[in-house]
Motif scaffolding. Structure first.
Motif, PDB file in Angstrom:
ATOM      1  N   TYR A 284       0.834  -1.184   0.000  1.00 35.37           N
ATOM      2  CA  TYR A 284       0.000   0.000   0.000  1.00 35.37           C
ATOM      3  C   TYR A 284       0.874   1.240   0.000  1.00 35.37           C
ATOM      4  N   ALA A 285       0.238   2.361  -0.331  1.00 36.40           N
ATOM      5  CA  ALA A 285       0.950   3.630  -0.384  1.00 36.40           C
ATOM      6  C   ALA A 285       0.057   4.727   0.173  1.00 36.40           C
ATOM      7  N   ILE A 286       0.692   5.724   0.753  1.00 33.71           N
ATOM      8  CA  ILE A 286      -0.011   6.941   1.159  1.00 33.71           C
ATOM      9  C   ILE A 286       0.251   7.950   0.047  1.00 33.71           C
ATOM     10  N   VAL A 287      -0.835   8.397  -0.595  1.00 31.35           N
ATOM     11  CA  VAL A 287      -0.707   9.256  -1.765  1.00 31.35           C
ATOM     12  C   VAL A 287      -1.511  10.542  -1.547  1.00 31.35           C
ATOM     13  N   GLU A 288      -0.995  11.634  -2.088  1.00 33.60           N
ATOM     14  CA  GLU A 288      -1.687  12.916  -1.986  1.00 33.60           C
ATOM     15  C   GLU A 288      -2.456  13.172  -3.275  1.00 33.60           C
TER      16      GLU A 288
ATOM     17  N   ALA B  40      -3.804   4.013  -0.362  1.00 29.09           N
ATOM     18  CA  ALA B  40      -4.150   3.378  -1.633  1.00 29.09           C
ATOM     19  C   ALA B  40      -3.657   1.937  -1.643  1.00 29.09           C
ATOM     20  N   GLU B  41      -4.587   1.000  -1.783  1.00 26.51           N
ATOM     21  CA  GLU B  41      -4.274  -0.415  -1.954  1.00 26.51           C
ATOM     22  C   GLU B  41      -4.913  -0.878  -3.257  1.00 26.51           C
ATOM     23  N   GLN B  42      -4.357  -1.911  -3.836  1.00 25.89           N
ATOM     24  CA  GLN B  42      -4.899  -2.422  -5.091  1.00 25.89           C
ATOM     25  C   GLN B  42      -6.324  -2.931  -4.868  1.00 25.89           C
TER      26      GLN B  42
ATOM     27  N   ALA C  26      10.956  12.086   1.068  1.00 27.96           N
ATOM     28  CA  ALA C  26      11.328  13.381   1.618  1.00 27.96           C
ATOM     29  C   ALA C  26      11.302  14.419   0.517  1.00 27.96           C
ATOM     30  N   PRO C  27      10.223  14.999   0.102  1.00 25.47           N
ATOM     31  CA  PRO C  27       8.845  14.796   0.565  1.00 25.47           C
ATOM     32  C   PRO C  27       8.122  13.647  -0.139  1.00 25.47           C
ATOM     33  N   THR C  28       8.594  13.219  -1.326  1.00 25.95           N
ATOM     34  CA  THR C  28       7.918  12.128  -2.025  1.00 25.95           C
ATOM     35  C   THR C  28       8.904  11.006  -2.317  1.00 25.95           C
ATOM     36  N   VAL C  29       8.373   9.825  -2.595  1.00 24.26           N
ATOM     37  CA  VAL C  29       9.201   8.666  -2.936  1.00 24.26           C
ATOM     38  C   VAL C  29       9.521   8.735  -4.429  1.00 24.26           C
ATOM     39  N   ASP C  30      10.793   8.663  -4.772  1.00 26.58           N
ATOM     40  CA  ASP C  30      11.206   8.755  -6.172  1.00 26.58           C
ATOM     41  C   ASP C  30      10.792   7.504  -6.937  1.00 26.58           C
ATOM     42  N   GLY C  31      10.221   7.700  -8.120  1.00 26.86           N
ATOM     43  CA  GLY C  31       9.853   6.586  -8.996  1.00 26.86           C
ATOM     44  C   GLY C  31       8.584   5.863  -8.605  1.00 26.86           C
ATOM     45  N   ALA C  32       7.918   6.285  -7.558  1.00 28.04           N
ATOM     46  CA  ALA C  32       6.688   5.617  -7.127  1.00 28.04           C
ATOM     47  C   ALA C  32       5.477   6.352  -7.688  1.00 28.04           C
ATOM     48  N   LYS C  33       4.463   5.573  -8.050  1.00 28.66           N
ATOM     49  CA  LYS C  33       3.218   6.177  -8.517  1.00 28.66           C
ATOM     50  C   LYS C  33       2.072   5.219  -8.266  1.00 28.66           C
ATOM     51  N   VAL C  34       0.871   5.777  -8.275  1.00 24.90           N
ATOM     52  CA  VAL C  34      -0.352   5.015  -8.075  1.00 24.90           C
ATOM     53  C   VAL C  34      -1.197   5.181  -9.330  1.00 24.90           C
TER      54      VAL C  34
ATOM     55  N   GLU D  92     -10.973   3.738  -8.617  1.00 22.09           N
ATOM     56  CA  GLU D  92     -10.578   2.420  -8.127  1.00 22.09           C
ATOM     57  C   GLU D  92      -9.079   2.269  -8.386  1.00 22.09           C
ATOM     58  N   ILE D  93      -8.337   1.888  -7.347  1.00 18.24           N
ATOM     59  CA  ILE D  93      -6.889   1.754  -7.447  1.00 18.24           C
ATOM     60  C   ILE D  93      -6.575   0.462  -8.208  1.00 18.24           C
ATOM     61  N   LYS D  94      -5.837   0.597  -9.315  1.00 28.40           N
ATOM     62  CA  LYS D  94      -5.459  -0.568 -10.117  1.00 28.40           C
ATOM     63  C   LYS D  94      -4.116  -1.143  -9.690  1.00 28.40           C
ATOM     64  N   SER D  95      -3.140  -0.277  -9.427  1.00 29.18           N
ATOM     65  CA  SER D  95      -1.834  -0.792  -9.000  1.00 29.18           C
ATOM     66  C   SER D  95      -1.044   0.291  -8.277  1.00 29.18           C
ATOM     67  N   VAL D  96      -0.129  -0.177  -7.422  1.00 29.09           N
ATOM     68  CA  VAL D  96       0.814   0.691  -6.725  1.00 29.09           C
ATOM     69  C   VAL D  96       2.199   0.306  -7.224  1.00 29.09           C
ATOM     70  N   ILE D  97       2.881   1.242  -7.861  1.00 27.92           N
ATOM     71  CA  ILE D  97       4.193   0.970  -8.453  1.00 27.92           C
ATOM     72  C   ILE D  97       5.249   1.693  -7.623  1.00 27.92           C
ATOM     73  N   ALA D  98       6.224   0.915  -7.128  1.00 26.71           N
ATOM     74  CA  ALA D  98       7.280   1.528  -6.320  1.00 26.71           C
ATOM     75  C   ALA D  98       8.647   1.052  -6.792  1.00 26.71           C
TER      76      ALA D  98
END
Length: 119
Positions: free
Chosen positions: A16-20, A28-30, A66-74, A113-119
Motif C-alpha cells: 500500500y501507499a499513502i498518496v496525496e 491506496a491499496e490495489q 522526503a517529501p515524495t518517494v522517487d519513482g513511485a506512482k499510483v 478504483e486503485i489498479k496498481s501501486v508501483i514503487a
C-alpha cells in the motif's frame, strides 16, 4: 478446553501507499475504491496516475519520501467522474437581532478504483 493454533493464520501481504490527491492524503491499496475531491478532466473508464506518493509499504519494508518517494506512482481508473455528497446546511443566526442566513451545498467527488501501486 480451547486449543490454539501454533501457526498464524494465512495472511495476504498487500502493498500500500499513502498518496496525496488534490491536497488530501489517502491510503491506496490495489482494488480499493476511493471518493476523492473532484478531478476536473476525469472521464469514466479513464486511467489516472498520481505521482505524489509520500510513503510505500511493501510487505513490511517501509519507504518514506522526503517529501515524495522517487519513482513511485499510483495508477487508478475513474469509476464515476461526478458523485455528489450529502447536503450540508449552513445556518447563521444572531439572537434578538433579526438576522438569519440559510445556505447549503453538496460537495462534488470523483470515485476512483486503485489498479496498481508501483514503487
Amino acid at each position: 478446553m480451547v486449543r490454539r493454533l501454533t501457526k498464524k493464520p494465512f495472511t495476504i501481504n498487500k502493498m500500500y501507499a499513502i498518496v496525496e490527491i488534490n491536497g488530501q492524503q489517502f491510503k491506496a491499496e490495489q482494488g480499493k475504491k476511493l471518493f476523492v475531491n473532484r478531478i476536473q478532466d476525469a472521464e469514466e473508464g479513464k486511467t489516472v496516475e498520481f505521482e505524489k506518493v509520500l510513503l510505500v509499504d511493501n510487505d513490511g519494508a517501509v519507504t518514506v519520501g522526503a517529501p515524495t518517494v522517487d519513482g513511485a506512482k499510483v495508477v487508478a481508473e475513474v469509476v464515476k467522474p461526478l458523485v455528489k455528497g450529502d447536503k450540508v446546511i449552513v445556518f447563521k443566526m444572531k439572537r434578538r437581532k433579526d438576522y438569519r442566513k440559510k445556505n447549503g451545498h453538496r460537495q462534488q467527488y470523483t470515485q476512483i478504483e486503485i489498479k496498481s501501486v508501483i514503487a
